[in-house]
Motif scaffolding. Sequence first.
Motif, PDB file in Angstrom:
ATOM      1  N   ASP A  37       0.834  -1.209   0.000  1.00 26.57           N
ATOM      2  CA  ASP A  37       0.000   0.000   0.000  1.00 26.57           C
ATOM      3  C   ASP A  37       0.867   1.256   0.000  1.00 26.57           C
ATOM      4  OD1 ASP A  37      -2.284  -1.552  -0.032  1.00 26.57           O
ATOM      5  OD2 ASP A  37      -2.608  -1.400   2.139  1.00 26.57           O
ATOM      6  N   TYR A  38       1.944   1.238   0.797  1.00 25.03           N
ATOM      7  CA  TYR A  38       2.858   2.379   0.859  1.00 25.03           C
ATOM      8  C   TYR A  38       3.552   2.595  -0.485  1.00 25.03           C
ATOM      9  CZ  TYR A  38       6.810   5.303   2.137  1.00 25.03           C
ATOM     10  OH  TYR A  38       7.735   6.303   2.176  1.00 25.03           O
ATOM     11  N   GLN A  39       4.011   1.524  -1.111  1.00 22.85           N
ATOM     12  CA  GLN A  39       4.679   1.641  -2.407  1.00 22.85           C
ATOM     13  C   GLN A  39       3.739   2.206  -3.471  1.00 22.85           C
ATOM     14  OE1 GLN A  39       7.908   1.229  -3.216  1.00 22.85           O
ATOM     15  NE2 GLN A  39       8.303   0.890  -1.046  1.00 22.85           N
ATOM     16  N   ILE A  40       2.487   1.816  -3.418  1.00 21.44           N
ATOM     17  CA  ILE A  40       1.509   2.351  -4.362  1.00 21.44           C
ATOM     18  C   ILE A  40       1.316   3.848  -4.120  1.00 21.44           C
ATOM     19  CG2 ILE A  40      -0.946   2.326  -5.005  1.00 21.44           C
ATOM     20  CD1 ILE A  40      -0.825  -0.761  -4.625  1.00 21.44           C
ATOM     21  N   LYS A  41       1.211   4.267  -2.863  1.00 16.48           N
ATOM     22  CA  LYS A  41       1.047   5.688  -2.542  1.00 16.48           C
ATOM     23  C   LYS A  41       2.240   6.509  -3.024  1.00 16.48           C
ATOM     24  CE  LYS A  41      -1.922   5.329   1.488  1.00 16.48           C
ATOM     25  NZ  LYS A  41      -2.053   5.563   2.929  1.00 16.48           N
ATOM     26  N   VAL A  42       3.432   6.005  -2.799  1.00 18.24           N
ATOM     27  CA  VAL A  42       4.643   6.721  -3.212  1.00 18.24           C
ATOM     28  C   VAL A  42       4.694   6.828  -4.736  1.00 18.24           C
ATOM     29  CG1 VAL A  42       7.170   6.581  -3.298  1.00 18.24           C
ATOM     30  CG2 VAL A  42       5.972   6.147  -1.150  1.00 18.24           C
ATOM     31  N   THR A  43       4.359   5.746  -5.410  1.00 17.01           N
ATOM     32  CA  THR A  43       4.380   5.754  -6.868  1.00 17.01           C
ATOM     33  C   THR A  43       3.324   6.716  -7.416  1.00 17.01           C
ATOM     34  OG1 THR A  43       5.174   3.470  -6.852  1.00 17.01           O
ATOM     35  CG2 THR A  43       4.311   4.298  -8.932  1.00 17.01           C
ATOM     36  N   LEU A  44       2.163   6.752  -6.791  1.00 21.88           N
ATOM     37  CA  LEU A  44       1.135   7.716  -7.183  1.00 21.88           C
ATOM     38  C   LEU A  44       1.628   9.155  -7.007  1.00 21.88           C
ATOM     39  CD1 LEU A  44      -2.115   6.117  -5.738  1.00 21.88           C
ATOM     40  CD2 LEU A  44      -1.664   6.666  -8.134  1.00 21.88           C
ATOM     41  N   ALA A  45       2.316   9.418  -5.914  1.00 22.45           N
ATOM     42  CA  ALA A  45       2.855  10.756  -5.662  1.00 22.45           C
ATOM     43  C   ALA A  45       3.888  11.129  -6.724  1.00 22.45           C
ATOM     44  CB  ALA A  45       3.466  10.826  -4.265  1.00 22.45           C
ATOM     45  N   LYS A  46       4.728  10.168  -7.090  1.00 16.58           N
ATOM     46  CA  LYS A  46       5.729  10.427  -8.137  1.00 16.58           C
ATOM     47  C   LYS A  46       5.058  10.743  -9.460  1.00 16.58           C
ATOM     48  CE  LYS A  46       9.414   7.583  -6.190  1.00 16.58           C
ATOM     49  NZ  LYS A  46      10.239   6.372  -6.377  1.00 16.58           N
ATOM     50  N   LEU A  47       4.039   9.958  -9.813  1.00 20.35           N
ATOM     51  CA  LEU A  47       3.334  10.202 -11.063  1.00 20.35           C
ATOM     52  C   LEU A  47       2.647  11.568 -11.053  1.00 20.35           C
ATOM     53  CD1 LEU A  47       1.911   6.634 -11.724  1.00 20.35           C
ATOM     54  CD2 LEU A  47       3.584   7.859 -13.135  1.00 20.35           C
ATOM     55  N   ALA A  48       2.052  11.916  -9.927  1.00 16.88           N
ATOM     56  CA  ALA A  48       1.402  13.222  -9.816  1.00 16.88           C
ATOM     57  C   ALA A  48       2.426  14.348  -9.990  1.00 16.88           C
ATOM     58  CB  ALA A  48       0.690  13.350  -8.471  1.00 16.88           C
ATOM     59  N   SER A  49       3.609  14.175  -9.408  1.00 21.34           N
ATOM     60  CA  SER A  49       4.644  15.200  -9.536  1.00 21.34           C
ATOM     61  C   SER A  49       5.153  15.327 -10.967  1.00 21.34           C
ATOM     62  CB  SER A  49       5.802  14.923  -8.579  1.00 21.34           C
ATOM     63  OG  SER A  49       6.605  13.857  -9.045  1.00 21.34           O
ATOM     64  N   LEU A  50       4.985  14.258 -11.735  1.00 19.59           N
ATOM     65  CA  LEU A  50       5.378  14.279 -13.142  1.00 19.59           C
ATOM     66  C   LEU A  50       4.232  14.741 -14.042  1.00 19.59           C
ATOM     67  CD1 LEU A  50       7.291  10.879 -13.198  1.00 19.59           C
ATOM     68  CD2 LEU A  50       8.319  13.152 -13.470  1.00 19.59           C
ATOM     69  N   GLY A  51       3.080  15.049 -13.431  1.00 16.98           N
ATOM     70  CA  GLY A  51       1.937  15.537 -14.177  1.00 16.98           C
ATOM     71  C   GLY A  51       1.112  14.456 -14.849  1.00 16.98           C
ATOM     72  N   VAL A  52       1.225  13.218 -14.344  1.00 14.79           N
ATOM     73  CA  VAL A  52       0.512  12.091 -14.939  1.00 14.79           C
ATOM     74  C   VAL A  52      -0.749  11.797 -14.141  1.00 14.79           C
ATOM     75  CG1 VAL A  52       0.644   9.639 -15.526  1.00 14.79           C
ATOM     76  CG2 VAL A  52       2.666  11.083 -15.782  1.00 14.79           C
ATOM     77  N   SER A  53      -1.881  11.768 -14.815  1.00 11.72           N
ATOM     78  CA  SER A  53      -3.136  11.381 -14.195  1.00 11.72           C
ATOM     79  C   SER A  53      -3.269   9.866 -14.311  1.00 11.72           C
ATOM     80  CB  SER A  53      -4.312  12.051 -14.900  1.00 11.72           C
ATOM     81  OG  SER A  53      -5.522  11.511 -14.435  1.00 11.72           O
ATOM     82  N   VAL A  54      -3.570   9.217 -13.206  1.00 11.08           N
ATOM     83  CA  VAL A  54      -3.681   7.752 -13.208  1.00 11.08           C
ATOM     84  C   VAL A  54      -5.136   7.298 -13.244  1.00 11.08           C
ATOM     85  CG1 VAL A  54      -1.475   7.415 -12.062  1.00 11.08           C
ATOM     86  CG2 VAL A  54      -3.553   7.598 -10.695  1.00 11.08           C
TER      87      VAL A  54
END
Length: 60
Positions: A37-54
């Motif tokens: 769950d933590y790894q998913i949250k971190v990866t989501l944060a990285k994608l958001a910082s890159l401007g990627v909508s998931v």
Amino acid sequence: MNNNMNDKELIITTIDKYTDLQKIKKANGDHKNAELDYQIKVTLAKLASLGVSVEDITIE
């Protein structure tokens, strides 16, 4: 030769990681996994910082 990833490669690699983590979570069923769950949250944060909508790539 430049060994650094360009932005597009970084985004693709991070999306791949996110989708892999989602597949693992789905395969786990109801089993709780705090680290996953933590790894998913971190990866989501990285994608958001890159401007990627998931929104369109998130497994329900």
